[in-house]
Design a protein around this motif. Structure first.
Motif, PDB file in Angstrom:
ATOM      1  N   THR A   2       0.807  -1.222   0.000  1.00 45.88           N
ATOM      2  CA  THR A   2       0.000   0.000   0.000  1.00 45.88           C
ATOM      3  C   THR A   2       0.840   1.272   0.000  1.00 45.88           C
ATOM      4  O   THR A   2       0.283   2.371  -0.051  1.00 45.88           O
ATOM      5  N   GLU A  52       0.117   1.460  -7.203  1.00 51.44           N
ATOM      6  CA  GLU A  52      -0.363   0.203  -7.795  1.00 51.44           C
ATOM      7  C   GLU A  52      -0.933  -0.719  -6.716  1.00 51.44           C
ATOM      8  O   GLU A  52      -1.972  -1.356  -6.914  1.00 51.44           O
ATOM      9  N   THR A 111      -2.149   0.163  -3.795  1.00 57.18           N
ATOM     10  CA  THR A 111      -3.398   0.746  -3.304  1.00 57.18           C
ATOM     11  C   THR A 111      -4.547   0.451  -4.260  1.00 57.18           C
ATOM     12  O   THR A 111      -5.652   0.109  -3.834  1.00 57.18           O
ATOM     13  N   ALA A 112      -4.288   0.565  -5.561  1.00 60.71           N
ATOM     14  CA  ALA A 112      -5.332   0.299  -6.561  1.00 60.71           C
ATOM     15  C   ALA A 112      -5.790  -1.153  -6.492  1.00 60.71           C
ATOM     16  O   ALA A 112      -6.983  -1.443  -6.632  1.00 60.71           O
ATOM     17  N   LEU A 113      -4.853  -2.079  -6.252  1.00 60.33           N
ATOM     18  CA  LEU A 113      -5.199  -3.490  -6.141  1.00 60.33           C
ATOM     19  C   LEU A 113      -6.104  -3.731  -4.934  1.00 60.33           C
ATOM     20  O   LEU A 113      -7.116  -4.442  -5.027  1.00 60.33           O
ATOM     21  N   ALA A 142      -7.976  -1.489  -3.410  1.00 60.88           N
ATOM     22  CA  ALA A 142      -9.254  -0.795  -3.631  1.00 60.88           C
ATOM     23  C   ALA A 142     -10.173  -1.597  -4.537  1.00 60.88           C
ATOM     24  O   ALA A 142     -11.381  -1.703  -4.271  1.00 60.88           O
ATOM     25  N   SER A 143      -9.632  -2.190  -5.594  1.00 62.67           N
ATOM     26  CA  SER A 143     -10.474  -2.960  -6.513  1.00 62.67           C
ATOM     27  C   SER A 143     -10.989  -4.229  -5.840  1.00 62.67           C
ATOM     28  O   SER A 143     -12.148  -4.619  -6.036  1.00 62.67           O
ATOM     29  N   SER A 144     -10.157  -4.877  -5.031  1.00 59.15           N
ATOM     30  CA  SER A 144     -10.579  -6.088  -4.320  1.00 59.15           C
ATOM     31  C   SER A 144     -11.693  -5.771  -3.323  1.00 59.15           C
ATOM     32  O   SER A 144     -12.662  -6.528  -3.204  1.00 59.15           O
ATOM     33  N   ALA A 157     -13.713  -3.170  -3.465  1.00 58.97           N
ATOM     34  CA  ALA A 157     -14.907  -2.767  -4.223  1.00 58.97           C
ATOM     35  C   ALA A 157     -15.695  -4.000  -4.667  1.00 58.97           C
ATOM     36  O   ALA A 157     -16.934  -4.020  -4.597  1.00 58.97           O
ATOM     37  N   GLU A 158     -14.986  -5.046  -5.109  1.00 55.00           N
ATOM     38  CA  GLU A 158     -15.641  -6.286  -5.513  1.00 55.00           C
ATOM     39  C   GLU A 158     -16.371  -6.937  -4.332  1.00 55.00           C
ATOM     40  O   GLU A 158     -17.416  -7.574  -4.510  1.00 55.00           O
ATOM     41  N   ALA A 184      -9.699   6.245  -2.062  1.00 52.79           N
ATOM     42  CA  ALA A 184     -10.347   5.208  -2.852  1.00 52.79           C
ATOM     43  C   ALA A 184     -11.564   4.611  -2.146  1.00 52.79           C
ATOM     44  O   ALA A 184     -12.572   4.306  -2.795  1.00 52.79           O
ATOM     45  N   SER A 206     -17.453   5.619  -0.718  1.00 55.40           N
ATOM     46  CA  SER A 206     -18.582   4.699  -0.556  1.00 55.40           C
ATOM     47  C   SER A 206     -19.142   4.776   0.862  1.00 55.40           C
ATOM     48  O   SER A 206     -20.347   4.609   1.073  1.00 55.40           O
TER      49      SER A 206
END
Length: 261
Positions: A60, A64, A66-68, A70-72, A74-75, A121, A125
């Motif tokens: 983190t 890159e 952090t984006a990983l 965040a996407s996990s 979000a899913e 990120a 929500s």
């Protein structure tokens, strides 16, 4: 609703950064005990990890990584509780003049900007849902900076505290609470290894080595560092509804190390 119920986290999803060992692992375990569905992120998943489907291997301190994460998340549907434990110092000794631009950048990315990016990120929500809790781990070094080998770390943690306070003021009207926890020394496995090195290097017993470490901080009135489960106790309280009126605070847990006036 009773006070016991208000301390529970059933039905809530949490993310703990730096949750593979030490205080982070203790925090993740405590949140699970309180009923939360806990995701953990760290650079490497420990061997034999009990919850591999809830582990996100990522760094983190990088965009890159952090984006990983965040996407996990979000899913998974977002999180209700976000605890930033990850941090550390790797600056060589030698005082301010020994800290290169690259080392400053490393410390800031790990101890400050990683949390900033992950918040950016994941918090929108929370704002949309109208509820959520964020907890940043700062350090007593923001008040008692040690200049020899951790000045950049201390400065990064001071920045994290200032950021936390401003973020708390912005998000509280939207139902999202932001607070900070400021640990002193913690009895982790890394600390125990450090004690062994001090003992061996100085011809001391382990108890003598521990006392030498305490003395280097000007003394710790409690006579010992905090245990990881004690850190987890405080986190469990602060992220629960029992702390629903606590906003923008920083809780020091250091056995009295920081002098008060």
């Amino acid at each position: 609703m009773g006070s016991v119920d208000r301390g529970r986290l059933d039905g809530r999803r949490a993310l703990v950064t730096g949750g593979s060992k030490g205080s982070g692992a203790a925090v993740a375990q405590r949140l699970r005990e309180l009923g939360a569905d806990v995701y953990v992120t760290a650079r490497t998943m420990p061997e034999g990890y009990e919850h591999p489907d809830r582990f996100i291997a990522a760094d983190t301190s990088t965009a890159e990584g952090t984006a990983l994460v965040a996407s996990s998340i979000a899913e998974a549907g977002g999180v209700d509780v976000l605890v930033h434990v990850v941090g550390g110092a790797s600056t060589p000794s030698g005082g301010f003049a020994a800290i290169t631009d690259e080392q400053w950048a490393t410390e800031l990315q790990l101890n400050f900007l990683g949390a900033v990016r992950l918040d950016r990120a994941l918090l929108p929500s929370m704002v949309r849902s109208g509820h959520g809790v964020v907890l940043h781990f700062t350090s007593i070094q923001r008040q008692m900076p040690q200049y020899d080998a951790s000045l950049a770390y201390a400065a990064a943690k001071a920045a994290l505290r200032t950021y936390s306070k401003g973020l708390a003021n912005e998000l509280a009207p939207h139902g999202v609470r932001v607070n900070a926890i400021s640990p002193g020394g913690i009895e982790t496995e890394a600390y125990e290894r450090f004690v062994d090195r001090i003992a061996e290097g100085n011809g001391l017993s382990r108890e003598g080595a521990k006392q030498k470490i305490l003395d280097s901080l000007g003394g710790v009135p409690l006579g010992r560092f905090a245990r990881t489960e004690e850190i987890a106790d405080l986190v469990g309280f602060l992220v629960s509804d029992q702390a629903s009126a606590i906003v923008g605070a920083e809780y020091v847990i250091d056995g009295g190390t920081v002098p008060t006036t």
